[in-house]
Design an enzyme around this catalytic site. Structure first.
Site, short mmCIF file in Angstrom:
data_model
loop_
_atom_site.label_atom_id
_atom_site.label_comp_id
_atom_site.label_asym_id
_atom_site.label_seq_id
_atom_site.Cartn_x
_atom_site.Cartn_y
_atom_site.Cartn_z
N CYS A 279 0.88 -1.45 -0.05
CA CYS A 279 0.02 0.07 -0.09
C CYS A 279 0.71 1.53 0.16
O CYS A 279 0.47 2.04 -0.95
CB CYS A 279 -0.86 -0.04 1.08
SG CYS A 279 -1.27 -1.58 1.94
N ARG A 308 6.27 -11.64 5.45
CA ARG A 308 5.44 -11.58 6.90
C ARG A 308 6.22 -12.46 7.65
O ARG A 308 6.07 -13.69 7.33
CB ARG A 308 4.03 -11.67 6.78
CG ARG A 308 3.52 -10.36 5.87
CD ARG A 308 1.87 -10.35 5.74
NE ARG A 308 1.60 -9.41 4.77
CZ ARG A 308 0.24 -9.37 4.42
NH1 ARG A 308 -0.55 -10.06 4.79
NH2 ARG A 308 -0.07 -8.44 3.50
N GLN A 326 1.20 -11.14 -3.43
CA GLN A 326 -0.47 -10.77 -3.52
C GLN A 326 -0.80 -10.31 -4.86
O GLN A 326 -0.10 -9.43 -5.61
CB GLN A 326 -0.70 -9.50 -2.50
CG GLN A 326 -0.61 -10.06 -1.06
CD GLN A 326 -1.08 -8.73 -0.54
OE1 GLN A 326 -0.31 -7.87 -0.53
NE2 GLN A 326 -1.91 -9.19 0.58
N ASP A 328 -2.53 -7.85 -5.62
CA ASP A 328 -2.79 -6.63 -4.86
C ASP A 328 -3.46 -5.70 -5.76
O ASP A 328 -3.02 -5.40 -7.07
CB ASP A 328 -1.73 -6.21 -4.09
CG ASP A 328 -1.97 -5.41 -2.65
OD1 ASP A 328 -3.38 -5.47 -2.61
OD2 ASP A 328 -1.05 -5.17 -2.04
N LYS A 410 -13.85 -5.10 6.35
CA LYS A 410 -13.56 -5.73 5.06
C LYS A 410 -14.43 -6.86 5.02
O LYS A 410 -15.29 -7.53 5.97
CB LYS A 410 -12.23 -6.20 5.12
CG LYS A 410 -12.02 -7.31 6.40
CD LYS A 410 -10.65 -8.01 6.61
CE LYS A 410 -10.76 -8.95 7.63
NZ LYS A 410 -9.47 -9.99 7.60
N HIS A 456 -8.22 -1.47 -0.54
CA HIS A 456 -7.36 -2.53 -0.66
C HIS A 456 -7.99 -3.84 -1.34
O HIS A 456 -9.05 -3.92 -0.67
CB HIS A 456 -6.61 -2.90 0.42
CG HIS A 456 -6.06 -1.63 1.43
ND1 HIS A 456 -4.65 -1.59 1.65
CD2 HIS A 456 -6.60 -0.98 2.27
CE1 HIS A 456 -4.57 -0.47 2.55
NE2 HIS A 456 -5.81 -0.04 2.83
ZN LIG Z 1 -3.05 -2.39 0.63
#
Ligand SMILES: [Zn+2]
Ligand SMILES: [Zn+2]
Length: 582
Positions: A279, A308, A326, A328, A410, A456
């Protein structure tokens, strides 16, 4: 009602844990650790002189069935903490005694014991009324392992026996059958067998190394994703794998997400971290120049690799890794555009999952957690926009109270695989907070600065995990369009080599992933090998086929098919790829 039944089953499972301990005490004089009910069953930790192994499980199971048959009443006994401690000391239950001492330090004055025949131990309960209330045919001991006392490696290693338990024998058998099937489909084994990837101690835990066929499979999935993005108004970005620590402090990740991040590294006295998320980079690109309401919505996508931290104990093949990519994207839109953008996001996600063969989902709407940032009013707005998107896509969902991320509510979508198991996949999150922290804005119709809303979203989730799920879902026999090798051509003898080569070339020219078989093996061995590799099409060519300008076709799922002209076969394969036939 369903909930009540579930609670009752938990009580059965917990009572079975006590019966297991009682059996271990009777047989080997074992000393109990803890023994809770867990998903699908129970376990009990213990220590004993006798070395208990996998082979010993039937004997222990037999003793448990005996205890059930004895129909021992299970009695609850409340004692003063000091009497309880005396009893535990007498019984030499040193681990339980340690727990009781902790309760005493916490100023608890009474403790509860449960007694059944010759066995008594400290326990909060609840339990069944009698050991006879358990169906002796609906449980099974499944495995044995080591477990540190209190999960701490500085403590002694105890032994742990796991069992599964259900209401009926039929339910137990069904569960065991699914587990057996799941074992065969384990993507870690398939990854080896199909030569897709491996994990290497020298490289590091949780970091998959992709072999040629695995890397190609990834590429096919990524190419498909990118094509969908571009058709749906996304723009592609690329951001590096490390960034300054300051950036993550500013974004709030360093405060709220640090336990998942790797320690900083120093470069020219400046601290950097490997990115746990994509992000902030996308925000910096947005902020690089002034934006107008006419530019919005802006949809920035990146197949972004993130790192992570996961404890080594929870790593699991491709489904729990330390580095992953991801699919993303971040969408910047005006508050008015939010609902429609969420509808589109969800629609695209569902379309993509369907083309991979997934049609069943469990969907969750996660609301504000205890630890959060941002204004309450904004949380409410975002939550109702997410509800709107779900309703518009005719989706049934469950609300997961308090399970949202710290920066916003979310939607999570779990796909159901062919064994009915649910896997976390799509996530769509509204974020009112990062735009604030980075002073993200656009000029509205009135020429004033305004803050956009940021979404996101990852649709497949992590490419690694998605491949793991795909492999288990299809038991390794990937649909034609995803198979790294789509066709293998087997020439019966050396006289047919030229013909096989020319077919191979024709297929490759038509963008079909074909290969020639290894001539050093016998024909039957080569067919078998291609079947083990789960290659969708096997073409066998000999005298007959050369004469007729045809090939002999074997399909992995459909079996032997008719002899077919090469040109016709190419048309058929191309159509099946286009239609993503499973
Ligand atoms: Zn994000
Ligand atoms: Zn208990």
């Amino acid at each position: 009602m369903a909930k009540q039944k579930e609670n009752k089953l938990n009580t059965v499972r917990h009572s079975l844990a006590h019966i297991l301990m009682q059996a271990l005490e009777r047989l080997y004089g074992a000393i109990p650790g803890v023994g809770p009910a867990i998903e699908n069953g129970f376990y009990h930790d213990f220590s004993c002189e006798h070395q208990v192994s996998e082979d010993g499980l039937p004997k222990i199971e037999k003793e448990m069935k005996k205890i059930i048959k004895e129909s021992l009443p299970i009695r609850k006994k409340i004692m003063s903490i000091n009497d309880g401690l005396k009893l535990l000391k007498k019984k030499k239950y040193k681990y339980t005694e340690e727990l009781a001492k902790e309760l005493k330090r916490e100023k608890q004055t009474k403790i509860t014991f449960y007694e059944q025949g010759d066995f008594i131990n400290m326990c909060k309960g609840p339990h069944l009324k009698s050991t006879g209330d358990i169906n002796p045919d609906a449980f099974k001991l499944t495995k044995i392992s080591g477990a540190y006392w209190k999960g701490d490696e500085k403590n002694p290693m105890l032994t742990r026996i796991y069992g599964v338990a259900f209401n009926t024998k039929k339910e137990l058998e069904e569960y065991l059958k699914i587990m057996e099937e799941a074992e065969k489909r384990d993507h870690r084994l398939l990854g080896q067998k199909l030569d897709l990837f491996h994990f290497d101690e020298q490289f590091g835990a949780g970091l998959p190394l992709w072999h040629p066929k695995g890397a190609l499979l990834r590429q096919i999935i990524e190419d498909y994703s990118v094509k969908e993005y571009l058709q749906n108004g996304y723009q592609l970005l690329r951001t590096p794998h490390i960034a300054r620590l300051e950036l993550w402090k500013k974004s709030g990740h360093w405060d709220f997400y640090r336990e998942n991040m790797y320690s900083p590294m120093e470069v020219e006295k400046e601290k950097y971290v490997v990115k746990p998320m994509n992000c902030p980079g996308h925000i910096l690109i947005y902020n690089h120049r002034p934006r107008s309401y006419r530019d919005l919505p802006l949809r920035f996508a990146e197949l972004g690799t993130v790192y992570r931290f996961e404890k080594s104990g929870v790593l699991h093949g491709l489904t729990r890794v330390r580095g992953f990519t991801q699919d993303d994207a971040h969408i910047f839109c005006t508050p008015k555009q939010l609902s429609e953008e969420l509808v589109k996001c969800l629609k695209l996600g569902l379309k993509m999952l369907k083309s991979f063969g997934f049609k069943e989902y469990d969907i969750y709407l996660s609301t504000r957690p205890k630890k959060y940032i941002g204004a309450l009013k904004n949380w409410e707005k975002a939550t109702s926009a997410l509800k709107y998107a779900l309703t518009k896509n005719n989706l049934k969902y469950q609300v997961d109270p308090g399970e949202g991320v710290f920066y916003g509510p979310k939607i999570d979508l779990k796909i159901k695989d062919s064994l009915g198991r649910a896997w976390q996949c799509t996530t769509i999150q509204v974020d009112f907070n990062l735009p604030e922290k980075f002073n993200v804005n656009y000029i509205n119709e009135k020429g004033k600065k305004e803050q956009p809303i940021m979404i996101h979203r990852a649709l497949l989730g992590s490419i690694e995990r998605f491949i793991g799920v795909l492999l288990e879902h299809f038991s390794g026999a990937l649909p034609l369009w995803l198979s790294p090798v789509q066709v293998e051509i087997i020439n019966v003898g050396s006289a047919h080599r030229q013909y096989a080569k020319s077919i191979n070339q024709q297929l490759i020219t038509n963008n079909i992933r074909a290969q020639l078989s290894d001539e050093n093996l016998t024909v039957s061995k080569r067919i078998r090998e291609a079947e083990i590799q789960k290659i969708p099409y096997i073409l066998v060519v000999g005298d007959e086929e050369i004469k007729n300008k045809t090939v002999n076709v074997r399909h992995y799922r459909r079996g032997q098919e008719n002899e077919i002209k090469v040109k016709k076969l190419i048309e058929k394969i191309l159509r099946e790829i286009k239609e993503r036939v499973v």
